[in-house]
Each structure stands twice: as C-alpha cells, then as structure tokens.
Write a protein that holds these residues in place. Structure first.
Motif, PDB file in Angstrom:
ATOM      1  N   UNK A 242       0.784  -1.232   0.000  1.00 15.75           N
ATOM      2  CA  UNK A 242       0.000   0.000   0.000  1.00 15.75           C
ATOM      3  C   UNK A 242       0.822   1.291   0.000  1.00 15.75           C
ATOM      4  N   UNK A 243       2.084   1.251   0.408  1.00 16.20           N
ATOM      5  CA  UNK A 243       2.927   2.442   0.466  1.00 16.20           C
ATOM      6  C   UNK A 243       2.265   3.563   1.274  1.00 16.20           C
ATOM      7  N   UNK A 244       1.453   3.172   2.265  1.00 14.66           N
ATOM      8  CA  UNK A 244       0.847   4.164   3.145  1.00 14.66           C
ATOM      9  C   UNK A 244      -0.353   4.873   2.557  1.00 14.66           C
ATOM     10  N   UNK A 245      -0.814   4.475   1.356  1.00 20.11           N
ATOM     11  CA  UNK A 245      -1.943   5.149   0.736  1.00 20.11           C
ATOM     12  C   UNK A 245      -2.853   4.128   0.067  1.00 20.11           C
ATOM     13  N   UNK A 246      -3.932   3.789   0.759  1.00 19.39           N
ATOM     14  CA  UNK A 246      -4.896   2.844   0.194  1.00 19.39           C
ATOM     15  C   UNK A 246      -6.189   3.558  -0.205  1.00 19.39           C
ATOM     16  N   UNK A 247      -6.122   4.883  -0.342  1.00 21.38           N
ATOM     17  CA  UNK A 247      -7.300   5.653  -0.742  1.00 21.38           C
ATOM     18  C   UNK A 247      -7.796   5.276  -2.119  1.00 21.38           C
ATOM     19  N   UNK A 248      -6.923   4.725  -2.953  1.00 19.74           N
ATOM     20  CA  UNK A 248      -7.311   4.262  -4.282  1.00 19.74           C
ATOM     21  C   UNK A 248      -8.453   3.254  -4.195  1.00 19.74           C
ATOM     22  N   UNK A 249      -8.409   2.398  -3.197  1.00 19.26           N
ATOM     23  CA  UNK A 249      -9.446   1.380  -3.019  1.00 19.26           C
ATOM     24  C   UNK A 249     -10.800   2.043  -2.796  1.00 19.26           C
ATOM     25  N   UNK A 250     -10.844   3.041  -1.948  1.00 20.55           N
ATOM     26  CA  UNK A 250     -12.100   3.733  -1.631  1.00 20.55           C
ATOM     27  C   UNK A 250     -12.678   4.384  -2.877  1.00 20.55           C
ATOM     28  N   UNK A 251     -11.825   5.015  -3.674  1.00 23.51           N
ATOM     29  CA  UNK A 251     -12.278   5.671  -4.898  1.00 23.51           C
ATOM     30  C   UNK A 251     -12.918   4.656  -5.845  1.00 23.51           C
ATOM     31  N   UNK A 252     -12.263   3.524  -6.051  1.00 23.08           N
ATOM     32  CA  UNK A 252     -12.801   2.514  -6.957  1.00 23.08           C
ATOM     33  C   UNK A 252     -14.100   1.905  -6.423  1.00 23.08           C
ATOM     34  N   UNK A 253     -14.171   1.683  -5.125  1.00 25.09           N
ATOM     35  CA  UNK A 253     -15.410   1.164  -4.544  1.00 25.09           C
ATOM     36  C   UNK A 253     -16.560   2.148  -4.738  1.00 25.09           C
ATOM     37  N   UNK A 254     -16.267   3.426  -4.579  1.00 26.16           N
ATOM     38  CA  UNK A 254     -17.289   4.456  -4.769  1.00 26.16           C
ATOM     39  C   UNK A 254     -17.835   4.424  -6.186  1.00 26.16           C
ATOM     40  N   UNK A 255     -16.955   4.279  -7.169  1.00 27.90           N
ATOM     41  CA  UNK A 255     -17.396   4.232  -8.565  1.00 27.90           C
ATOM     42  C   UNK A 255     -18.212   2.976  -8.854  1.00 27.90           C
ATOM     43  N   UNK A 256     -17.815   1.854  -8.283  1.00 25.93           N
ATOM     44  CA  UNK A 256     -18.588   0.620  -8.470  1.00 25.93           C
ATOM     45  C   UNK A 256     -19.997   0.797  -7.913  1.00 25.93           C
ATOM     46  N   UNK A 257     -20.083   1.380  -6.730  1.00 27.41           N
ATOM     47  CA  UNK A 257     -21.392   1.574  -6.089  1.00 27.41           C
ATOM     48  C   UNK A 257     -22.269   2.526  -6.886  1.00 27.41           C
ATOM     49  N   UNK A 258     -21.650   3.484  -7.562  1.00 33.55           N
ATOM     50  CA  UNK A 258     -22.412   4.428  -8.380  1.00 33.55           C
ATOM     51  C   UNK A 258     -22.963   3.768  -9.646  1.00 33.55           C
ATOM     52  N   UNK A 259     -22.282   2.752 -10.142  1.00 36.69           N
ATOM     53  CA  UNK A 259     -22.647   2.148 -11.416  1.00 36.69           C
ATOM     54  C   UNK A 259     -23.623   0.977 -11.289  1.00 36.69           C
ATOM     55  N   UNK A 260     -23.580   0.269 -10.167  1.00 34.42           N
ATOM     56  CA  UNK A 260     -24.456  -0.891  -9.973  1.00 34.42           C
ATOM     57  C   UNK A 260     -25.615  -0.486  -9.065  1.00 34.42           C
ATOM     58  N   UNK A 261     -26.862  -0.645  -9.530  1.00 36.37           N
ATOM     59  CA  UNK A 261     -28.029  -0.156  -8.776  1.00 36.37           C
ATOM     60  C   UNK A 261     -28.141  -0.675  -7.352  1.00 36.37           C
ATOM     61  N   UNK A 262     -27.734  -1.921  -7.123  1.00 38.59           N
ATOM     62  CA  UNK A 262     -27.806  -2.501  -5.777  1.00 38.59           C
ATOM     63  C   UNK A 262     -26.399  -2.570  -5.198  1.00 38.59           C
ATOM     64  N   UNK A 263     -26.239  -2.124  -3.958  1.00 39.86           N
ATOM     65  CA  UNK A 263     -24.925  -2.127  -3.324  1.00 39.86           C
ATOM     66  C   UNK A 263     -24.652  -3.482  -2.690  1.00 39.86           C
ATOM     67  N   UNK A 264     -23.807  -4.263  -3.349  1.00 43.10           N
ATOM     68  CA  UNK A 264     -23.450  -5.585  -2.849  1.00 43.10           C
ATOM     69  C   UNK A 264     -22.254  -5.540  -1.892  1.00 43.10           C
ATOM     70  N   UNK A 265     -21.615  -4.404  -1.805  1.00 39.73           N
ATOM     71  CA  UNK A 265     -20.397  -4.295  -1.004  1.00 39.73           C
ATOM     72  C   UNK A 265     -20.698  -3.572   0.301  1.00 39.73           C
ATOM     73  N   UNK A 266     -20.540  -4.292   1.376  1.00 41.15           N
ATOM     74  CA  UNK A 266     -20.850  -3.753   2.709  1.00 41.15           C
ATOM     75  C   UNK A 266     -19.599  -3.180   3.363  1.00 41.15           C
ATOM     76  N   UNK A 267     -19.744  -1.996   3.936  1.00 40.83           N
ATOM     77  CA  UNK A 267     -18.665  -1.404   4.718  1.00 40.83           C
ATOM     78  C   UNK A 267     -18.760  -1.897   6.158  1.00 40.83           C
TER      79      UNK A 267
END
Length: 227
Positions: A189-214
């Motif tokens: 991760x090199x101290x920065x895993x914010x990339x994961x959050x960004x990609x998860x946000x885009x997935x949630x925006x594109x798929x009508x049902x949120x299958x990914x639980x925080x």
C-alpha cells in the motif's frame, strides 16, 4: 523486453523515470507533448503508459479517456496535484493507479512492475479456469470481463472489474483496504490505500444494488444485499 511509454513534459522527471525503468530492463519511449503522446499511445503497442497529468496541448485526463475507448493497457498517472478530486477524476476515467510528485523512483518502478505483471495474468486468464459469479441479478464474467445487472451490461474500468470480481469471488469475507490493495493491485500500500475507496465508490455508483458492505473500522465484504 517490456515496452513503456512515458508522456511527461518535465525533462528532468522524464529522465529520472527513464533511467530507473531502463535499469530494470524496460524499453522506454518518451514524448513531451500531449498530442504526440496520445497519438503514439493509440497507434503503437506498449505494455504500460506512464502519464503526466499536466501536459501541453492535451492533458493527461483527455489522453487517458481516449486510450480507454480502445485499449486496456495499464495507465499509471503521475501528478503534481495533491487534491483528492484530481486523483478521483483520474481513476474514474480509467487510470489504474497514480503517484504524486515528488515521488520515490524506486516506488514508481515497483508499481510499474506490479501493474505489468497483473495485466499479463489477466490477459492470460483465458487459459485458466475463470468462473462466472452470479448473485441475484448480478452476473460477473471473468473471461470476457463483463458485468451484467438484470441483463443490462455495466461498464467498469479494468481495476473496478478486478476489485468487484475479487470481492464477489470471496463473499462474506471482510478485507481491509490494505489487503484489497495488495490482492487487486499486487502492490504494497505504500501508506496510501485511498485508491481502493475511490474505486469502490465508482462501483457503487454504477451498480443499482450495493453488494459491497462497509464494516466500520475493519474493511469491506461482498454480501447479497438484494436478497
């Protein structure tokens, strides 16, 4: 020998990138102009593109957008901007990863090598047992790399697909952001895993049902929230 295109208008930065990559055995081409860099990225075959954000004539956002219309070549974005919105925008249009100037050249090399290795594994997936994943109205097909929801195709970037398929292939298991970054990006991760959050946000925006639980304070897991 793997071939890399650097699109960077700052001569000193480009020389550092070239020197470190060539020391690792890569063949490196360089363009300082956005228009010419985009032309070569689209017309020639490269294993990875190192793309600066701020370029003369055409910026990195537009170049990445044009590349993604026809190619899935890994795009590694280098930016002097530190604002989160710029990182989010870059990842949202299809960049696989980013690094902020000034950066450690060794880190850049490590990430480049990891992205190329992962891309090769993906391209070779037709020779292994990629298994379709179905949950309710969601269907994920790893070999053609397609996602459907109620028979409507969902367009995901390469990394969005990788992330969704990884979580869906391991349902009900909680993964931290660092674990996801290591598994999907193939990098520390090199101290920065914010990339994961960004990609998860885009997935949630594109798929009508949120299958990914925080899972607060822990990470994320794939669940059948439509059932």
């Amino acid at each position: 020998m793997k071939k890399i295109l650097i699109i960077e208008d700052e001569k000193n930065i480009a020389e550092i990138e070239r020197d470190y990559l060539e020391l690792e055995g890569f063949s490196v081409e360089h363009e300082a102009n956005g228009v010419m860099g985009c032309k070569r990225a689209l017309s020639e075959s490269f294993d990875l593109i190192v793309l600066d954000l701020m370029l003369p004539d055409m910026d990195g956002f537009e170049i990445c957008r044009r590349i993604r219309k026809t190619k899935d070549t890994p795009v590694f974005m280098v930016t002097a901007k530190v604002a989160s919105i710029d990182k989010i925008r870059g990842l949202g249009i299809g960049a696989d990863d980013y690094i902020t100037k000034p950066f450690d050249p060794a880190e850049l090399v490590a990430r480049v090598k990891a992205h190329i290795a992962r891309y090769e594994r993906i391209k070779g997936s037709s020779d292994n047992n990629g298994v379709d994943v179905e949950y309710g109205d969601l269907k994920i097909q790893p070999l053609p790399r397609r996602v459907f929801y109620k028979n409507d195709e969902i367009t995901l970037t390469a990394k969005e697909f990788d992330l969704l398929y990884f979580l869906a292939s391991n349902p009900n298991i909680v993964f931290s952001k660092d674990q996801i970054f290591q598994k999907v990006w193939g990098l520390e991760p090199f101290g920065d895993s914010g990339t994961v959050v960004v990609h998860l946000t885009h997935i949630r925006e594109k798929i009508p049902v949120d299958y990914i639980e925080t899972v607060r304070g822990v990470g994320y897991r794939f669940t059948r929230s439509d059932m």
